[in-house]
Design an enzyme around this catalytic site. Sequence first.
Site, mmCIF file in Angstrom:
data_model
loop_
_atom_site.group_PDB
_atom_site.id
_atom_site.type_symbol
_atom_site.label_atom_id
_atom_site.label_comp_id
_atom_site.label_asym_id
_atom_site.label_seq_id
_atom_site.Cartn_x
_atom_site.Cartn_y
_atom_site.Cartn_z
ATOM 1 N N ASN A 8 -0.110 8.411 3.537
ATOM 2 C CA ASN A 8 0.294 9.535 2.685
ATOM 3 C C ASN A 8 -0.173 9.246 1.261
ATOM 4 O O ASN A 8 0.413 8.425 0.568
ATOM 5 C CB ASN A 8 1.828 9.648 2.774
ATOM 6 C CG ASN A 8 2.396 10.679 1.822
ATOM 7 O OD1 ASN A 8 1.668 11.462 1.216
ATOM 8 N ND2 ASN A 8 3.721 10.677 1.692
ATOM 9 N N TRP A 9 -1.219 9.920 0.856
ATOM 10 C CA TRP A 9 -1.795 9.657 -0.484
ATOM 11 C C TRP A 9 -0.923 10.229 -1.596
ATOM 12 O O TRP A 9 -1.159 9.958 -2.772
ATOM 13 C CB TRP A 9 -3.206 10.251 -0.589
ATOM 14 C CG TRP A 9 -4.236 9.575 0.279
ATOM 15 C CD1 TRP A 9 -4.050 8.517 1.128
ATOM 16 C CD2 TRP A 9 -5.627 9.920 0.377
ATOM 17 N NE1 TRP A 9 -5.229 8.192 1.749
ATOM 18 C CE2 TRP A 9 -6.221 9.041 1.304
ATOM 19 C CE3 TRP A 9 -6.429 10.895 -0.231
ATOM 20 C CZ2 TRP A 9 -7.581 9.100 1.638
ATOM 21 C CZ3 TRP A 9 -7.783 10.968 0.104
ATOM 22 C CH2 TRP A 9 -8.345 10.073 1.022
ATOM 23 N N LYS A 10 0.043 11.062 -1.239
ATOM 24 C CA LYS A 10 0.908 11.722 -2.235
ATOM 25 C C LYS A 10 0.043 12.428 -3.296
ATOM 26 O O LYS A 10 -1.028 12.939 -2.958
ATOM 27 C CB LYS A 10 1.893 10.717 -2.842
ATOM 28 C CG LYS A 10 2.696 9.977 -1.757
ATOM 29 C CD LYS A 10 3.861 9.203 -2.277
ATOM 30 C CE LYS A 10 4.568 8.509 -1.120
ATOM 31 N NZ LYS A 10 5.773 7.803 -1.515
ATOM 32 N N HIS A 99 9.609 15.118 3.587
ATOM 33 C CA HIS A 99 9.515 13.818 2.913
ATOM 34 C C HIS A 99 10.638 13.728 1.872
ATOM 35 O O HIS A 99 10.981 14.734 1.236
ATOM 36 C CB HIS A 99 8.142 13.664 2.244
ATOM 37 C CG HIS A 99 7.927 12.273 1.750
ATOM 38 N ND1 HIS A 99 8.467 11.830 0.569
ATOM 39 C CD2 HIS A 99 7.283 11.217 2.294
ATOM 40 C CE1 HIS A 99 8.153 10.551 0.412
ATOM 41 N NE2 HIS A 99 7.431 10.158 1.446
ATOM 42 N N GLU A 101 10.746 12.759 -1.042
ATOM 43 C CA GLU A 101 10.397 13.229 -2.390
ATOM 44 C C GLU A 101 10.504 14.753 -2.463
ATOM 45 O O GLU A 101 10.841 15.304 -3.506
ATOM 46 C CB GLU A 101 8.992 12.728 -2.766
ATOM 47 C CG GLU A 101 9.037 11.234 -3.074
ATOM 48 C CD GLU A 101 7.766 10.463 -2.766
ATOM 49 O OE1 GLU A 101 6.720 11.086 -2.558
ATOM 50 O OE2 GLU A 101 7.852 9.216 -2.719
ATOM 51 N N GLU A 169 12.442 6.854 7.005
ATOM 52 C CA GLU A 169 12.041 6.302 5.719
ATOM 53 C C GLU A 169 13.277 6.162 4.831
ATOM 54 O O GLU A 169 13.680 7.145 4.174
ATOM 55 C CB GLU A 169 11.043 7.226 5.024
ATOM 56 C CG GLU A 169 9.763 7.432 5.802
ATOM 57 C CD GLU A 169 8.624 7.813 4.873
ATOM 58 O OE1 GLU A 169 7.667 7.041 4.773
ATOM 59 O OE2 GLU A 169 8.702 8.866 4.221
ATOM 60 N N GLY A 175 8.429 3.205 -2.161
ATOM 61 C CA GLY A 175 7.797 2.928 -3.451
ATOM 62 C C GLY A 175 8.529 1.892 -4.288
ATOM 63 O O GLY A 175 8.264 1.747 -5.474
ATOM 64 N N SER A 213 7.573 1.066 1.633
ATOM 65 C CA SER A 213 6.985 -0.192 1.163
ATOM 66 C C SER A 213 6.325 -1.012 2.265
ATOM 67 O O SER A 213 6.405 -2.242 2.277
ATOM 68 C CB SER A 213 8.040 -1.022 0.419
ATOM 69 O OG SER A 213 8.466 -0.339 -0.748
ATOM 70 N N GLY A 234 2.666 4.811 2.044
ATOM 71 C CA GLY A 234 2.352 5.493 0.786
ATOM 72 C C GLY A 234 1.405 4.648 -0.043
ATOM 73 O O GLY A 234 0.185 4.666 0.143
ATOM 74 N N GLY A 235 1.961 3.870 -0.961
ATOM 75 C CA GLY A 235 1.168 3.093 -1.913
ATOM 76 C C GLY A 235 0.014 2.311 -1.292
ATOM 77 O O GLY A 235 -1.117 2.358 -1.800
HETATM 78 P P1 PGA Z 1 5.525 3.712 0.080
HETATM 79 O O1 PGA Z 1 5.761 5.237 0.492
HETATM 80 O O2 PGA Z 1 4.746 3.069 1.208
HETATM 81 O O3 PGA Z 1 4.770 3.753 -1.196
HETATM 82 O O4 PGA Z 1 6.884 3.102 -0.053
HETATM 83 C C1 PGA Z 1 6.070 5.578 1.804
HETATM 84 C C2 PGA Z 1 6.242 7.058 1.920
HETATM 85 O O5 PGA Z 1 6.744 7.680 0.974
HETATM 86 O O6 PGA Z 1 5.881 7.666 2.939
#
Ligand code: PGA
Length: 248
Positions: A8-10, A99, A101, A169, A175, A213, A234-235
């Site tokens: 997930n590049w966000k 998600h 977020e 998650e 993150g 993470s 994500g990251g």
């Molecule tokens: P992260 O994000 O790997 O940066 O913790 C995961 C996600 O939000 O899907």
Amino acid sequence: MKKLIAGNWKMNCSLEEAKLLIADVINGVYQNQALQGDNEFVIFPPFIYLPTVRHALGNHTFISFGAQDCSPHDKGAYTGDISASMLKDSACTYAIAGHSERRKYHCESNADIKAKAEQVIKNGMTAIVCIGETQEERDGGRAEEVVQKQLFESLPAGAHARNTVIAYEPVWAIGTGKTASETDILMMHSFIREALEEKLADAENMRILYGGSVNPENGPGILKTPNVDGVLVGGASLKAQDFLAIAG
Ligand code: PGA
């Protein structure tokens, strides 16, 4: 079942960076044939880069792509929304719904997420439905209760193992660099599996991903945990080498 490794590049990358990143992911998977045998990769770029990713992938079938969100509506006067049928037209095969977020910054409810996931599956794509508790909820001993409520209320009508994936998650792990322990993941994924069994005939085949993470150090161990059918990253998905190293 192959492990699903989702990136997930966000809201990251310039157009040039997106082109380089997808090219690096494609090359990395090509150079390591073993990765293709055991895993399925799916990339979630920002909407605006979907055509770029589609173009870069060409006829490659070992990496799929999808959207980070979609509208709960079919079509019409919803400025800024992107419908599931538009995503389908753009060759997406997946879309994420709910998600954390989006739940937090866009106040999305379980009902909104259910409606989005229903649009996704109605249009022949696979919905990745995200659920997870906050630190406060975990500290209060309510993690399972919260996760079950989100699961049952967000699960699209008509969900089955081929059109829906669950991503657990924990919000406190996203993150933050704080990954859930393998024991916590094992316990929650088993709990989710049992909860799904109450609702679905093919619950044992529904993929349950872990996210929060995930990185090259902890990823391989997490992927070996029972009831973990993949990861949502994500990251670490913003560096092709790190993303692919998670898969082993
Ligand atoms: P992260 O994000 O790997 O940066 O913790 C995961 C996600 O939000 O899907």
